[in-house]
Design a protein around this motif. Structure first.
Motif, PDB file in Angstrom:
ATOM      1  N   ARG A   1      11.674  -7.985   5.255  1.00 17.66           N
ATOM      2  CA  ARG A   1      11.346  -7.552   4.292  1.00 17.66           C
ATOM      3  C   ARG A   1      10.244  -6.657   3.841  1.00 17.66           C
ATOM      4  NH1 ARG A   1      11.860 -11.368  -1.084  1.00 17.66           N
ATOM      5  NH2 ARG A   1      12.171  -9.836  -2.836  1.00 17.66           N
ATOM      6  N   PHE A   2       9.927  -6.129   3.099  1.00 18.96           N
ATOM      7  CA  PHE A   2       8.749  -5.144   2.856  1.00 18.96           C
ATOM      8  C   PHE A   2       8.239  -4.383   3.899  1.00 18.96           C
ATOM      9  CE2 PHE A   2       8.449  -8.728   0.015  1.00 18.96           C
ATOM     10  CZ  PHE A   2       8.667  -8.071  -1.185  1.00 18.96           C
ATOM     11  N   LEU A   3       8.772  -4.444   5.199  1.00 23.63           N
ATOM     12  CA  LEU A   3       7.950  -3.470   6.326  1.00 23.63           C
ATOM     13  C   LEU A   3       8.408  -2.183   5.993  1.00 23.63           C
ATOM     14  CD1 LEU A   3       6.667  -3.338   8.903  1.00 23.63           C
ATOM     15  CD2 LEU A   3       8.743  -3.831   9.924  1.00 23.63           C
ATOM     16  N   ALA A   4       9.610  -1.656   5.881  1.00 22.86           N
ATOM     17  CA  ALA A   4       9.732  -0.248   5.705  1.00 22.86           C
ATOM     18  C   ALA A   4       9.134   0.303   4.507  1.00 22.86           C
ATOM     19  CB  ALA A   4      11.407  -0.102   5.424  1.00 22.86           C
ATOM     20  N   SER A   5       9.157  -0.300   3.494  1.00 25.06           N
ATOM     21  CA  SER A   5       8.339   0.079   2.296  1.00 25.06           C
ATOM     22  C   SER A   5       6.848   0.259   2.606  1.00 25.06           C
ATOM     23  CB  SER A   5       8.610  -0.877   1.053  1.00 25.06           C
ATOM     24  OG  SER A   5      10.145  -1.068   0.790  1.00 25.06           O
ATOM     25  N   THR A   6       6.390  -0.562   3.209  1.00 22.02           N
ATOM     26  CA  THR A   6       4.961  -0.534   3.509  1.00 22.02           C
ATOM     27  C   THR A   6       4.513   0.783   4.642  1.00 22.02           C
ATOM     28  OG1 THR A   6       4.710  -2.949   3.427  1.00 22.02           O
ATOM     29  CG2 THR A   6       2.941  -1.851   4.619  1.00 22.02           C
ATOM     30  N   LEU A   7       5.396   0.841   5.643  1.00 22.73           N
ATOM     31  CA  LEU A   7       5.051   1.736   6.532  1.00 22.73           C
ATOM     32  C   LEU A   7       5.417   3.213   5.813  1.00 22.73           C
ATOM     33  CD1 LEU A   7       6.928   0.493   9.792  1.00 22.73           C
ATOM     34  CD2 LEU A   7       4.417   0.412   9.165  1.00 22.73           C
ATOM     35  N   VAL A   8       6.414   3.395   5.033  1.00 19.71           N
ATOM     36  CA  VAL A   8       6.464   4.545   4.465  1.00 19.71           C
ATOM     37  C   VAL A   8       5.504   5.058   3.249  1.00 19.71           C
ATOM     38  CG1 VAL A   8       8.067   5.857   2.777  1.00 19.71           C
ATOM     39  CG2 VAL A   8       8.921   4.596   4.783  1.00 19.71           C
ATOM     40  N   ALA A   9       4.934   3.808   2.643  1.00 18.98           N
ATOM     41  CA  ALA A   9       3.960   4.051   1.545  1.00 18.98           C
ATOM     42  C   ALA A   9       2.575   4.331   2.183  1.00 18.98           C
ATOM     43  CB  ALA A   9       3.667   2.675   0.844  1.00 18.98           C
TER      44      ALA A   9
ATOM     45  N   VAL B   1      -2.490   5.777  12.137  1.00 18.34           N
ATOM     46  CA  VAL B   1      -1.847   5.543  10.802  1.00 18.34           C
ATOM     47  C   VAL B   1      -0.769   4.468  10.601  1.00 18.34           C
ATOM     48  CG1 VAL B   1      -0.880   6.560   8.587  1.00 18.34           C
ATOM     49  CG2 VAL B   1      -2.706   7.605   9.805  1.00 18.34           C
ATOM     50  N   MET B   2       0.339   4.667  11.418  1.00 15.14           N
ATOM     51  CA  MET B   2       1.391   3.822  11.431  1.00 15.14           C
ATOM     52  C   MET B   2       0.950   2.454  11.910  1.00 15.14           C
ATOM     53  SD  MET B   2       4.461   6.376  12.610  1.00 15.14           S
ATOM     54  CE  MET B   2       3.968   6.954  14.273  1.00 15.14           C
ATOM     55  N   VAL B   3       0.197   2.354  12.991  1.00 16.05           N
ATOM     56  CA  VAL B   3      -0.239   0.843  13.326  1.00 16.05           C
ATOM     57  C   VAL B   3      -0.842   0.235  12.257  1.00 16.05           C
ATOM     58  CG1 VAL B   3      -1.778  -0.356  14.974  1.00 16.05           C
ATOM     59  CG2 VAL B   3      -0.169   1.566  15.835  1.00 16.05           C
ATOM     60  N   SER B   4      -1.677   1.021  11.553  1.00 10.60           N
ATOM     61  CA  SER B   4      -2.567   0.333  10.554  1.00 10.60           C
ATOM     62  C   SER B   4      -1.646  -0.016   9.479  1.00 10.60           C
ATOM     63  CB  SER B   4      -3.524   1.483   9.996  1.00 10.60           C
ATOM     64  OG  SER B   4      -2.790   2.402   9.127  1.00 10.60           O
ATOM     65  N   GLY B   5      -0.417   0.623   9.016  1.00 17.25           N
ATOM     66  CA  GLY B   5       0.554   0.090   8.106  1.00 17.25           C
ATOM     67  C   GLY B   5       1.050  -0.910   8.561  1.00 17.25           C
ATOM     68  N   PHE B   6       1.437  -1.171   9.979  1.00 21.69           N
ATOM     69  CA  PHE B   6       2.075  -2.419  10.384  1.00 21.69           C
ATOM     70  C   PHE B   6       1.138  -3.732  10.396  1.00 21.69           C
ATOM     71  CE2 PHE B   6       2.943  -5.146  13.947  1.00 21.69           C
ATOM     72  CZ  PHE B   6       4.297  -5.605  13.626  1.00 21.69           C
ATOM     73  N   VAL B   7      -0.219  -3.476  10.572  1.00 21.00           N
ATOM     74  CA  VAL B   7      -1.221  -4.413  10.420  1.00 21.00           C
ATOM     75  C   VAL B   7      -1.327  -4.901   9.177  1.00 21.00           C
ATOM     76  CG1 VAL B   7      -3.575  -5.003  10.871  1.00 21.00           C
ATOM     77  CG2 VAL B   7      -2.295  -3.686  12.740  1.00 21.00           C
ATOM     78  N   TYR B   8      -1.354  -3.804   7.953  1.00 22.35           N
ATOM     79  CA  TYR B   8      -1.381  -4.333   6.828  1.00 22.35           C
ATOM     80  C   TYR B   8      -0.241  -5.165   6.416  1.00 22.35           C
ATOM     81  CZ  TYR B   8      -1.591  -3.546   1.597  1.00 22.35           C
ATOM     82  OH  TYR B   8      -1.362  -3.689   0.286  1.00 22.35           O
ATOM     83  N   TRP B   9       1.036  -4.747   6.826  1.00 26.43           N
ATOM     84  CA  TRP B   9       1.918  -5.679   6.463  1.00 26.43           C
ATOM     85  C   TRP B   9       2.018  -6.908   7.203  1.00 26.43           C
ATOM     86  CZ3 TRP B   9       5.789  -7.779   9.681  1.00 26.43           C
ATOM     87  CH2 TRP B   9       6.874  -8.250   9.133  1.00 26.43           C
ATOM     88  N   CYS B  10       1.459  -7.221   8.342  1.00 27.66           N
ATOM     89  CA  CYS B  10       1.349  -8.306   9.207  1.00 27.66           C
ATOM     90  C   CYS B  10       0.595  -9.363   8.329  1.00 27.66           C
ATOM     91  CB  CYS B  10       0.883  -8.212  10.519  1.00 27.66           C
ATOM     92  SG  CYS B  10       2.267  -7.545  11.552  1.00 27.66           S
TER      93      CYS B  10
END
Length: 542
Positions: free
Chosen positions: A132-140, A497-506
């Protein structure tokens, strides 16, 4: 996990006033089942306080002006510089048209199935609900950090200076680029109707310029006529192109070809531009099905004719040296120093400005959708359409990274680098969208699909995405790319950029909730202008 305590709900991403805290505390967070139902509502058209003011002609111009920005005026030089020959360059333009058609087929199925503003953001959220929220965070993260419009601003500055006879003024080019971006932000953010009118007018002027250039190129090929004076001792125009030698100098390494293909893809990008603003389109499904196909077909015809005209008029060595000023050199050789070096380059600059208008219009709506769903701080401010009835907050979010990417890279590399870094991360999301389309066909055959993509087109699009994702890590034959730094820098930036989005989500959605004993839920709030926003809140566990 214990039941949510609604009396202890806190906004997650932005500081709350007392009024906001009270509103969040009194609202009931969405349960998992309610969240799923909310996503299923995406299959129905959504009302918007901005209103449905875009008819077929406006939608056509939105697509056409997005696709035909500075791509056909600037990228042919960059493509030839990477590909090395007329033959390979032409082949890449044809391949780019096939890629664009396959990508458009996927976007049309999704857009007709989920007729709401936001494009890939809506599609990925609908398809990938877990984690939950992973796809939204990466796209955002990708849309906010990488959703810039910088290349057209740079080309605007270069063509204006070329028309004025100013050379080597890096600061002037960047100043004009940022100035244009600021002016467009103010226009669309404060004078919505005027902005739409202006982008429509420039869009039709752009079509006229394209037709004029195409006819001029054909006349030169057929009759060899030019109004430019010939220099003593040499011909003003090169010999007509022919089959012999068109492949000479081709760079067949996949790493080099991929960077050229990114540039071609950039020139075709935007065929799905209506998907970003469907909330404002009249009869969105019917309009989307016809307008996108018509606009892409128009662009493909224009591009192939104009590339042939460039190669017929301008020697390939000069195209390589001139780079993004290839259209200016084309005008100069045909019409001479007055009309060719001043008037027509200014017309190209105007076309670039029209593209910035259209891209800012659509990207600001995507940023507004991101804010509406709680993935930006100060969501109440950035998601609102006040005070001018336009998403000014989304435009400001768009303005910041666009300005930085104009100002930071060296001037000599800024155009090529922006094209590459803009195109690379998109391949990951395009691949995810294609896979998601196939998953939905299997898992949700009950959803109405007014348009269904041809299955081979989906597989072709997926194969191309995979090839472009791995291509930057195949070194060029000479060990260098088309920029002065490491050839795979653009890929590393995109991955970062994508890794930073994943880290932010984690951190925000996994580690902190577990460490501090709360869970994250959503509450819905309606702003004074009628905009519905979703707030992410912390629900403390008992």
């Amino acid at each position: 996990m214990s039941a949510p305590d609604s009396q202890q709900a806190e906004p997650l991403l932005s500081p709350a006033t007392d009024e906001e805290t009270a509103s969040s505390s009194s609202a009931s967070p969405l349960t998992t089942a309610q969240h799923a139902r909310a996503l299923d509502a995406d299959t129905e058209p959504e009302s918007t306080p901005l209103g449905r003011r875009l008819g077929w002609r406006s939608a056509y111009i939105i697509v056409l002006s997005r696709v035909i920005g500075t791509g056909i005026f600037a990228t042919p030089g960059a493509v030839v510089r990477s590909a090395g020959s007329v033959g390979l360059s032409s082949l890449l333009w044809v391949l780019g048209a096939v890629m664009a058609a396959c990508g458009l087929a996927v976007s049309l199925e999704y857009g007709c199935m989920l007729p709401r503003s936001g494009a890939d953001k809506v599609y990925l959220e609908f398809t990938y609900r877990r984690p939950r929220f992973l796809a939204s965070t990466l796209v955002a993260v990708q849309m906010v950090l990488m959703g810039f419009t910088a290349t057209n601003c740079v080309v605007f500055g270069e063509y204006v200076l070329y028309a004025l006879g100013v050379e080597g003024a890096e600061w002037a080019t960047k100043a004009l680029a940022v100035g244009l971006l600021a002016a467009v932000t103010v226009l669309h953010g404060c004078f919505l109707r005027a902005g739409i009118w202006l982008q429509n007018v420039i869009g039709w002027l752009k079509i006229g310029l394209i037709v004029f250039m195409a006819v001029t190129g054909l006349v030169v090929v057929l009759f060899g006529h030019s109004s430019a004076p010939e220099e003593e001792g040499e011909k003003a125009l090169p010999a007509k192109p022919h089959g012999q030698g068109i492949w000479e100098g081709s760079e067949w390494g996949w790493g080099i070809m991929s960077t050229a293909l990114f540039k071609v893809s950039y020139a075709y990008a935007g065929a799905d531009n209506v998907n970003y603003v469907l909330n404002e389109v009249k009869d969105p499904v019917r309009t989307l099905r016809s307008v996108s196909i018509a606009a892409l077909a128009s662009c493909c015809v224009f591009y192939l004719i104009l590339n042939f005209a460039y190669f017929a008029v301008v020697p390939i060595d000069e195209i390589k040296e001139t780079g993004e000023l290839v259209a200016a050199l084309f005008f100069d050789k045909i019409f001479g120093p007055t009309l060719g070096k001043v008037v027509l380059p200014l017309a190209v600059a105007l076309c670039a400005a029209g593209n910035v208008l259209v891209v800012t219009f659509s990207k600001s709506r995507a940023n507004q959708e991101i804010a509406r769903q709680g993935f930006l701080p100060f969501a109440s401010l950035l998601a609102s359409s006040r005070p001018f009835g336009a998403p000014l907050g989304g435009m400001i979010v768009h303005f910041i990274p666009s300005s930085l990417v104009i100002l930071v890279p060296p001037s000599s590399d800024v155009f090529d680098f922006i094209l590459d870094v803009d195109g690379y991360p998109i391949q990951y999301f395009a691949l995810a969208v294609c896979i998601g389309l196939l998953l939905l066909r299997s898992r949700r055959p009950d959803i109405k699909r007014p348009f269904k993509a041809w299955l081979p087109a989906v597989w072709i699009r997926m194969a191309i995405c995979v090839a472009l994702i791995v291509a930057p890590f195949f070194p060029p034959r000479d060990g260098a790319g088309d920029v002065s730094f490491f050839y795979a820098t653009y890929a590393l930036v995109g991955i970062g950029v994508m890794v930073s989005g994943f880290v932010y989500w984690c951190v925000w959605f996994r580690w902190l909730p577990k460490r501090r004993g709360y869970q994250i839920e959503e509450t819905v709030e309606v702003l004074e202008d009628g905009t519905s926003i979703t707030k992410l809140v912390r629900i403390k566990s008992k």
